[in-house]
Design a protein around this motif. Sequence first.
Motif, PDB file in Angstrom:
ATOM      1  N   LEU A  25       0.800  -1.223   0.000  1.00 52.84           N
ATOM      2  CA  LEU A  25       0.000   0.000   0.000  1.00 52.84           C
ATOM      3  C   LEU A  25       0.838   1.280   0.000  1.00 52.84           C
ATOM      4  N   LEU A  26       2.162   1.159  -0.021  1.00 50.87           N
ATOM      5  CA  LEU A  26       2.989   2.348  -0.198  1.00 50.87           C
ATOM      6  C   LEU A  26       2.617   3.019  -1.503  1.00 50.87           C
ATOM      7  N   LYS A  27       2.721   4.327  -1.567  1.00 50.52           N
ATOM      8  CA  LYS A  27       2.254   5.054  -2.745  1.00 50.52           C
ATOM      9  C   LYS A  27       3.414   5.427  -3.680  1.00 50.52           C
ATOM     10  N   LYS A  28       3.173   5.234  -4.968  1.00 48.99           N
ATOM     11  CA  LYS A  28       4.098   5.687  -6.017  1.00 48.99           C
ATOM     12  C   LYS A  28       3.257   6.315  -7.119  1.00 48.99           C
ATOM     13  N   GLU A  29       3.554   7.587  -7.388  1.00 47.19           N
ATOM     14  CA  GLU A  29       2.792   8.346  -8.386  1.00 47.19           C
ATOM     15  C   GLU A  29       1.294   8.284  -8.101  1.00 47.19           C
ATOM     16  N   GLY A  30       0.966   8.356  -6.814  1.00 48.52           N
ATOM     17  CA  GLY A  30      -0.425   8.439  -6.401  1.00 48.52           C
ATOM     18  C   GLY A  30      -1.162   7.123  -6.318  1.00 48.52           C
ATOM     19  N   GLU A  31      -0.500   6.021  -6.633  1.00 52.19           N
ATOM     20  CA  GLU A  31      -1.145   4.719  -6.623  1.00 52.19           C
ATOM     21  C   GLU A  31      -0.521   3.816  -5.571  1.00 52.19           C
ATOM     22  N   PRO A  32      -1.310   2.905  -4.985  1.00 57.12           N
ATOM     23  CA  PRO A  32      -0.695   1.876  -4.147  1.00 57.12           C
ATOM     24  C   PRO A  32       0.336   1.104  -4.962  1.00 57.12           C
ATOM     25  N   LEU A  33       1.428   0.722  -4.327  1.00 52.79           N
ATOM     26  CA  LEU A  33       2.521   0.085  -5.037  1.00 52.79           C
ATOM     27  C   LEU A  33       2.063  -1.166  -5.785  1.00 52.79           C
ATOM     28  N   ILE A  34       1.154  -1.930  -5.209  1.00 53.87           N
ATOM     29  CA  ILE A  34       0.682  -3.140  -5.871  1.00 53.87           C
ATOM     30  C   ILE A  34      -0.046  -2.804  -7.171  1.00 53.87           C
ATOM     31  N   CYS A  35      -0.770  -1.690  -7.189  1.00 57.48           N
ATOM     32  CA  CYS A  35      -1.464  -1.278  -8.413  1.00 57.48           C
ATOM     33  C   CYS A  35      -0.481  -0.714  -9.432  1.00 57.48           C
ATOM     34  N   TYR A  36       0.500   0.048  -8.962  1.00 55.80           N
ATOM     35  CA  TYR A  36       1.517   0.603  -9.860  1.00 55.80           C
ATOM     36  C   TYR A  36       2.252  -0.514 -10.592  1.00 55.80           C
ATOM     37  N   MET A  37       2.666  -1.550  -9.861  1.00 61.53           N
ATOM     38  CA  MET A  37       3.402  -2.644 -10.473  1.00 61.53           C
ATOM     39  C   MET A  37       2.511  -3.467 -11.411  1.00 61.53           C
ATOM     40  N   THR A  38       1.250  -3.584 -11.073  1.00 61.16           N
ATOM     41  CA  THR A  38       0.327  -4.292 -11.965  1.00 61.16           C
ATOM     42  C   THR A  38       0.145  -3.522 -13.264  1.00 61.16           C
ATOM     43  N   GLN A  39       0.142  -2.189 -13.185  1.00 65.29           N
ATOM     44  CA  GLN A  39       0.063  -1.377 -14.408  1.00 65.29           C
ATOM     45  C   GLN A  39       1.297  -1.582 -15.281  1.00 65.29           C
ATOM     46  N   LEU A  40       2.478  -1.703 -14.661  1.00 64.71           N
ATOM     47  CA  LEU A  40       3.686  -2.005 -15.432  1.00 64.71           C
ATOM     48  C   LEU A  40       3.528  -3.340 -16.150  1.00 64.71           C
ATOM     49  N   ALA A  41       3.011  -4.328 -15.436  1.00 61.57           N
ATOM     50  CA  ALA A  41       2.805  -5.644 -16.043  1.00 61.57           C
ATOM     51  C   ALA A  41       1.805  -5.569 -17.189  1.00 61.57           C
ATOM     52  N   LEU A  42       0.743  -4.812 -17.014  1.00 63.80           N
ATOM     53  CA  LEU A  42      -0.258  -4.657 -18.072  1.00 63.80           C
ATOM     54  C   LEU A  42       0.332  -4.021 -19.326  1.00 63.80           C
ATOM     55  N   ALA A  43       1.327  -3.149 -19.139  1.00 61.89           N
ATOM     56  CA  ALA A  43       1.949  -2.475 -20.278  1.00 61.89           C
ATOM     57  C   ALA A  43       2.688  -3.445 -21.201  1.00 61.89           C
ATOM     58  N   THR A  44       3.009  -4.650 -20.714  1.00 62.19           N
ATOM     59  CA  THR A  44       3.660  -5.649 -21.567  1.00 62.19           C
ATOM     60  C   THR A  44       2.654  -6.460 -22.375  1.00 62.19           C
ATOM     61  N   GLN A  45       1.377  -6.160 -22.232  1.00 61.05           N
ATOM     62  CA  GLN A  45       0.295  -6.797 -22.978  1.00 61.05           C
ATOM     63  C   GLN A  45       0.214  -8.312 -22.753  1.00 61.05           C
ATOM     64  N   PRO A  46       0.129  -8.721 -21.501  1.00 65.64           N
ATOM     65  CA  PRO A  46       0.017 -10.157 -21.225  1.00 65.64           C
ATOM     66  C   PRO A  46      -1.387 -10.672 -21.515  1.00 65.64           C
ATOM     67  N   GLN A  47      -1.487 -11.980 -21.697  1.00 70.00           N
ATOM     68  CA  GLN A  47      -2.819 -12.569 -21.825  1.00 70.00           C
ATOM     69  C   GLN A  47      -3.577 -12.511 -20.512  1.00 70.00           C
ATOM     70  N   VAL A  48      -2.861 -12.739 -19.423  1.00 70.04           N
ATOM     71  CA  VAL A  48      -3.513 -12.773 -18.120  1.00 70.04           C
ATOM     72  C   VAL A  48      -2.490 -12.429 -17.044  1.00 70.04           C
ATOM     73  N   ILE A  49      -2.969 -11.839 -15.955  1.00 71.30           N
ATOM     74  CA  ILE A  49      -2.148 -11.555 -14.781  1.00 71.30           C
ATOM     75  C   ILE A  49      -2.773 -12.235 -13.574  1.00 71.30           C
ATOM     76  N   VAL A  50      -1.949 -12.961 -12.825  1.00 73.51           N
ATOM     77  CA  VAL A  50      -2.374 -13.546 -11.558  1.00 73.51           C
ATOM     78  C   VAL A  50      -1.632 -12.824 -10.438  1.00 73.51           C
ATOM     79  N   MET A  51      -2.385 -12.201  -9.566  1.00 69.80           N
ATOM     80  CA  MET A  51      -1.835 -11.448  -8.449  1.00 69.80           C
ATOM     81  C   MET A  51      -2.033 -12.274  -7.177  1.00 69.80           C
TER      82      MET A  51
END
Length: 236
Positions: A25-51
Amino acid sequence: MMMQNHAVIILASGLSQRLGQTKQLLKKEGEPLICYMTQLALATQPQVIVMVTPQGNLSIDTAIKGMIDQQDNVHRITNPTPDIGMAHSLYLGVEALNHLDSNDSLSINRVLIMGIDQILLDKEHLQALLVASQRVVASRYSSLNNWSDEQTSDRTVAHNTVKKDIVGLPLVIDYELLNQWQALLTGDKGLRHLIRGLPADQISSVINPQLSYDIDTPYQLAHARAQRWLDIVESK
């Protein structure tokens, strides 16, 4: 654009005991860190993400709810025993990925595995991992012990700050190989010792010194905020 079909497993079930607060829940660029890192993963255009997150943490559940609701390919599972080691989280992530694959007929041939506390990780590094062709493509960086200014002020600590190179997360691994290794993922015995057993021509690495900076202690958190690597939380 990625040239192969891949999935992502995000290991985010740590209890942050040394840090003393929820790392996810630490914040980076206004987002919780877990969400920020998931956005990075989404940018690679994966078929699916499991968190993979710790079971019973309502604050994390609330933080990621909007992202899961908005992104059809982001799925969350919980780890009921996060204290027994990261390898078990990965085991659960692989199990969930196999379940999604069998139900949705995905075309996965590689899996990107990442954590959430390497706060200087960027999309370019993930892309560099994905374009390599070996069965395992890992990140290479120095292991830094006590890297914040407050801790390295002691000469003895500073002398021992730089340790041996780490070959680890984030990494990309052949999906078939990951499935073969799933049963061997127990406790703290993760992928590293299994990867060491592969022939040299099946492994490569991408060097990124910025990955040395992860967040485990209050001192490191304070330093990261002072460097504006993480958002500063204003006192109420």
